[in-house]
Each structure stands twice: as C-alpha cells, then as structure tokens.
Enzyme design. Structure first.
Site, short mmCIF file in Angstrom:
data_model
loop_
_atom_site.label_atom_id
_atom_site.label_comp_id
_atom_site.label_asym_id
_atom_site.label_seq_id
_atom_site.Cartn_x
_atom_site.Cartn_y
_atom_site.Cartn_z
N ASP A 14 0.82 -1.22 0.00
CA ASP A 14 0.00 0.00 0.00
C ASP A 14 0.85 1.27 0.00
O ASP A 14 0.44 2.30 0.53
CB ASP A 14 -0.97 0.03 1.20
CG ASP A 14 -1.80 -1.23 1.29
OD1 ASP A 14 -2.25 -1.69 0.23
OD2 ASP A 14 -1.97 -1.76 2.39
N LYS A 17 2.20 2.05 -5.18
CA LYS A 17 2.88 1.53 -6.38
C LYS A 17 2.06 1.76 -7.65
O LYS A 17 2.61 2.13 -8.68
CB LYS A 17 3.15 0.02 -6.22
CG LYS A 17 4.19 -0.30 -5.17
CD LYS A 17 4.38 -1.79 -4.99
CE LYS A 17 3.20 -2.45 -4.35
NZ LYS A 17 2.96 -2.12 -2.94
N ALA A 40 -3.48 -7.83 -4.27
CA ALA A 40 -3.00 -6.46 -4.49
C ALA A 40 -4.19 -5.55 -4.80
O ALA A 40 -5.16 -5.98 -5.40
CB ALA A 40 -2.03 -6.42 -5.65
N GLY A 41 -4.10 -4.30 -4.36
CA GLY A 41 -5.14 -3.34 -4.70
C GLY A 41 -4.46 -2.05 -5.06
O GLY A 41 -3.89 -1.39 -4.21
N HIS A 42 -4.45 -1.72 -6.34
CA HIS A 42 -3.76 -0.51 -6.78
C HIS A 42 -4.79 0.54 -7.20
O HIS A 42 -5.60 0.30 -8.08
CB HIS A 42 -2.81 -0.85 -7.95
CG HIS A 42 -1.66 -1.72 -7.51
ND1 HIS A 42 -0.90 -2.46 -8.37
CD2 HIS A 42 -1.15 -1.95 -6.27
CE1 HIS A 42 0.04 -3.11 -7.68
NE2 HIS A 42 -0.11 -2.82 -6.41
N ARG A 145 3.36 -28.84 -7.08
CA ARG A 145 3.28 -29.36 -8.46
C ARG A 145 1.91 -29.96 -8.80
O ARG A 145 1.79 -30.95 -9.48
CB ARG A 145 4.40 -30.38 -8.70
CG ARG A 145 5.76 -29.73 -8.62
CD ARG A 145 6.87 -30.72 -8.53
NE ARG A 145 6.88 -31.38 -7.23
CZ ARG A 145 7.91 -32.09 -6.78
NH1 ARG A 145 8.97 -32.25 -7.52
NH2 ARG A 145 7.87 -32.65 -5.60
N GLN A 225 2.38 -5.89 -3.13
CA GLN A 225 2.66 -5.99 -1.68
C GLN A 225 3.97 -5.23 -1.39
O GLN A 225 4.28 -4.29 -2.09
CB GLN A 225 2.74 -7.45 -1.22
CG GLN A 225 1.40 -8.19 -1.24
CD GLN A 225 1.05 -8.73 -2.60
OE1 GLN A 225 1.84 -9.39 -3.24
NE2 GLN A 225 -0.16 -8.47 -3.07
N THR A 240 2.94 -12.53 2.96
CA THR A 240 2.20 -13.14 1.86
C THR A 240 3.00 -14.35 1.37
O THR A 240 4.06 -14.66 1.93
CB THR A 240 1.92 -12.10 0.74
OG1 THR A 240 0.98 -12.68 -0.17
CG2 THR A 240 3.19 -11.69 0.00
P1 IMP Z 1 -2.42 -12.85 1.59
O1 IMP Z 1 -1.45 -12.27 0.61
O2 IMP Z 1 -3.85 -12.63 1.21
O3 IMP Z 1 -2.12 -14.28 1.91
O4 IMP Z 1 -2.25 -12.06 2.99
C1 IMP Z 1 -1.06 -12.17 3.78
C2 IMP Z 1 -0.73 -10.83 4.44
O5 IMP Z 1 -0.34 -9.90 3.44
C3 IMP Z 1 -1.90 -10.17 5.18
O6 IMP Z 1 -1.38 -9.44 6.29
C4 IMP Z 1 -2.46 -9.19 4.17
O7 IMP Z 1 -3.13 -8.11 4.77
C5 IMP Z 1 -1.17 -8.74 3.51
N1 IMP Z 1 -1.35 -8.26 2.12
C6 IMP Z 1 -1.51 -9.04 1.03
N2 IMP Z 1 -1.60 -8.26 -0.07
C7 IMP Z 1 -1.48 -7.00 0.35
C8 IMP Z 1 -1.46 -5.75 -0.34
O8 IMP Z 1 -1.54 -5.65 -1.57
N3 IMP Z 1 -1.31 -4.63 0.45
C9 IMP Z 1 -1.16 -4.72 1.79
N4 IMP Z 1 -1.17 -5.86 2.48
C10 IMP Z 1 -1.32 -7.00 1.75
#
Ligand code: IMP
Length: 426
Positions: A14, A17, A40-42, A145, A225, A240
């Site tokens: 966050d 990016k 991801a959330g852009h 796999r 991330q 992640t």
């Molecule tokens: P997952 O990627 O959904 O397995 O989440 C694992 C950890 O990564 C958690 O704490 C999520 O909140 C964090 N996370 C995953 N993707 C993002 C992102 O794009 N921005 C911020 N935190 C993320």
C-alpha cells in the site's frame, strides 16, 4: 533507450505503487506484474476518475502499452474477468493488443479461497489476517506441483484429470477439518465455460518481452505488496506467500536478472500495515487515528482499516540493502502537513541493548521497543508549483541520510499529475 525499471514496495504494501507505475508507464513499452495476485489493490486517480486494479498491471490506463500478467503471479480467472468488465465500464478496453497473460501462470480456484478462509477461521486470534483471496493455498499448490495453469485450459481432457487430482488432495484435507468435500465436476464446468475468455490472452509471455527488448524497447516491472510481506525476508509468518523482492521479477517476468534495470523502492512518509503481525513504530493513540483518517488508510481489496505508524528508518534501511534499491519514491508526504508532532524510528531497544536491525525471531520482534527521533513539522501545504516547505525538505533529507538511499520521486496526492521528479536517476 530508457533503461528498465523494477518498482518494489519497501514497507508492508500500500505504498502507492499503482500510482507511480501509472505515472511512469508512458516511458516504457511493457509493464509486467511478476508476483502476487488479486490480493493487491492498486488505486489510480486520472482526470477525476478512480481506477482500482488488482490482477491487471497499472500500465493498462496508458494507451499503446503492453501489459503482462507474468508467470510468477497467481490468477483468479473469475476475478480477472470482473476486473476487466469494471475497467470496460470506465472506458478502458482490454484486448490481446494491450494485455498478455503468461501461459505458465497458476490459477486460483474456489478451493483455494475456501482453504484460505478455513485456515484463518481455525487460527482464531493467531490468524495472519490474509486478504482471503486464496493466495497462500494457490502458491502451495504451485510448489506442490498440482496447479492448474493457464495453458491447461486449452485441453479439456487433461484439465479434467488435473482438477480431479487437485481436488483429491484438497478433499483429504477438508475431511480432516470436518468440512464437506468439494465437487471437481462443478469447477471443471465453470472453468470450461470461461476458458476461451482467458486463453485468448495466453502466450509464453517471456517471448513477447524478449522481442520488445531485442527491438530496443524497455520494460517496467511492477511489484505488489511490499518487502516486509516477503516470504523470505518479511515478518514471517505474517507475510504473503510470494517473493515480493525485485529479484522475483527476473523469474516471475521471465527475462533474467540482468534486465531488471533501475531498482526503485517505494515507501510512504509514514508506515501502514493491514492484517496482523509485528509493527514496531505503530502509533496506538489518536495520532494513529488522525493519520488513518487523513491518509484514507483503508485496504483497497478488503476495506479493512490499516494500522498506522511513524516512518521506520531501521526497516527501510534493512530492506533497501536486501532488495538492492537504487533510489526511492516517497509518497503521501502531504498527509504529514499540519500535524503537531513528527517522529521517525531510528533504532530499536531489545532487552536493554540498542540495535540497528530488525531481528528474525518473532519473539524478539515482539519485544522490540522503538527509539524515536522528533523532527520539526510544517503547516504550509505542499503544492506542485511551489518550493517545498523548509521542514518538509529537511524531513526528506533526513530520511535519505538514515536509509542511505536518494529520494528521486515525490508524490503529494493520489492524482497522476501531483508527482515530482527530484532527481532523474532512472
Ligand atoms: P495474503 O497475501 O492474502 O495471503 O495475505 C497475507 C498478508 O499480506 C496479510 O497481512 C495481508 O493483509 C497482507 N497483504 C496481502 N496483499 C497486500 C497488499 O496488496 N497490500 C497490503 N497488504 C497486503
């Protein structure tokens, strides 16, 4: 010829990016996502319209660019189609001319999302706080796999037997958890229905990228991330399931380590984290709530509130060394304007000793006490046409000193145009 660039988050994601990729996209021929998925959330604001991207690279808003979903990512095909139709409603047309999906990309299936949710529920208070998008389980199946990959959608007979094999594995697990078994026939039918809509984008993406490079074109690798969520160097197990560091772009994009170009790290002027896990510089009083409100700190994907803290120079310095960062983009400096106090974490105290690194053991991480340095604040707004306020300039200079990396880009609002190039070193 513009040199390639790899953008990497150096905090917990966050960092902005999406906005920076969108700002830089015009200089490059291809924009490549190389890890992660729709966790991801852009968010990108262009001309008053807000675009939210998850699986699709942030270069998609710039005409005539090739966007690549690389083989190092994991793709939820249904979420991808939804994202595409959301973008179409906002006037962004996506076709094989501007988007390629690497055909070795593993798919996220409903069974992965179900397992993600089951695990989080079973973990109770010690849950990771994942985005529940099935990211971890999809990567586990890749390493195990068993994945169904995009290329597998072209042959329905093999696809059926692969799904059976995958679901056999998951159903053993589900029985053990006291859950109902899932029906492979259902997901097979659902996948076959949408397969043509995915397969039309599928290619060995490395060949397209290699061709672009051979013709003198340049490539921007878009990380997702952040380094503190990296599977190897992040705050494990609160991470992640992919490697978020720039090195992952070499294999996840398919061009090799020699073509990553300039490594641009990106960080906020303060820190945020969504989900559980250590956060030494976290602010638990009303200042944290103030930053959260002013910085609109809510997860783009899950809508969860983000935890806020002061800039952590120890973590930033550590990550920049591990990631090989050449210069930094600093975002959200505008959020700090007008606050009454400004602090930066410059070291930690661990069991009475001062240390200048983030230890690996989660038990030690939990015992860290941040050592803060206070800095003068500024009241004047930060505006594009004007000189930066003196104390804002001092803040930037101090961060450069602590982290040991120059800041080359500055973002002072979510808008594309509110971006300042401080040094043209990429
Ligand atoms: P997952 O990627 O959904 O397995 O989440 C694992 C950890 O990564 C958690 O704490 C999520 O909140 C964090 N996370 C995953 N993707 C993002 C992102 O794009 N921005 C911020 N935190 C993320």
């Amino acid at each position: 010829m513009t040199q390639n660039l790899t953008l990497t988050g150096i905090q917990w994601g966050d960092e902005g990016k999406g906005k920076i990729v969108d700002f830089l996209a015009a200089r490059f021929d291809a924009i490549v996502r190389f890890q992660g998925g729709n966790n991801a959330g852009h968010t990108i604001v262009v001309g008053g319209t807000t675009f939210k991207l998850s699986s699709i690279p942030s270069g998609i808003l710039t005409p005539k660019k090739l966007n690549v979903i690389g083989g190092g990512t994991v793709l939820d095909p249904w979420a991808f189609l939804q994202e595409m139709s959301h973008l179409a409603q906002l006037g962004i047309d996506i076709s094989p001319q501007n988007l390629v999906i690497a055909d070795n990309t593993p798919l996220i299936l409903p069974v992965h999302k179900a397992l993600d949710a089951l695990r989080e529920k079973a973990a109770g208070d010690s849950k990771i706080g994942t985005t529940l998008r099935g990211i971890g389980p999809a990567y586990e199946d890749k390493v195990g796999r068993r994945s169904i990959r995009v290329a597998d959608l072209t042959d329905s007979t093999t696809l059926r037997s692969m799904i059976d094999h995958l679901y056999q594995h998951h159903n053993i697990w589900r029985r053990g958890m006291g859950e109902d078994e899932l029906d492979p026939q259902q997901v097979f039918q659902d996948l076959i229905k949408i397969a043509p809509e995915i397969v039309r984008f599928a290619q060995p993406a490395w060949r397209r990228l290699d061709e672009i490079q051979s013709n003198g074109g340049s490539i921007l690798f878009e990380g997702a991330q952040g380094a503190l969520l990296d599977i190897e160097y992040g705050s494990y197990p609160f991470v992640t399931s992919s490697s978020t560091l720039p090195g992952a772009a070499a294999s996840g994009g398919g061009l090799g380590p020699g073509r990553l170009g300039h490594i641009l790290g990106i960080c906020k002027a303060y820190c945020t984290r969504v989900g559980a896990g250590p956060f030494p510089s976290e602010i638990s009083d009303e200042m944290g709530a103030f930053l959260a409100a002013k910085g609109h700190e809510r997860g783009t994907v899950t809508g969860r509130p983000r935890r806020c803290g002061w800039f952590d120079a120890v973590l930033a310095r550590q990550v920049c060394k591990i990631a090989g960062v050449n210069s930094l983009a600093l975002t959200k400096l505008d959020v700090l304007q007008g606050i009454d106090e400004l602090k930066v974490c410059t070291a930690y105290e661990l069991d009475g000793q001062t240390i200048d690194y983030f230890p690996t053991s989660p038990q030690e991480q939990a015992r860290l006490k941040p050592i803060f340095e206070s800095l003068p604040t500024w009241r004047e707004p930060i505006e594009m046409a004007q000189e930066l306020p003196t104390h804002a300039r001092q803040y930037i200079a101090r961060i450069e000193e602590w982290v040991g990396i120059p800041i080359s880009l500055l973002s002072i609002s979510p808008k594309r145009e509110d971006t300042l190039i401080l040094t043209q070193d990429f």
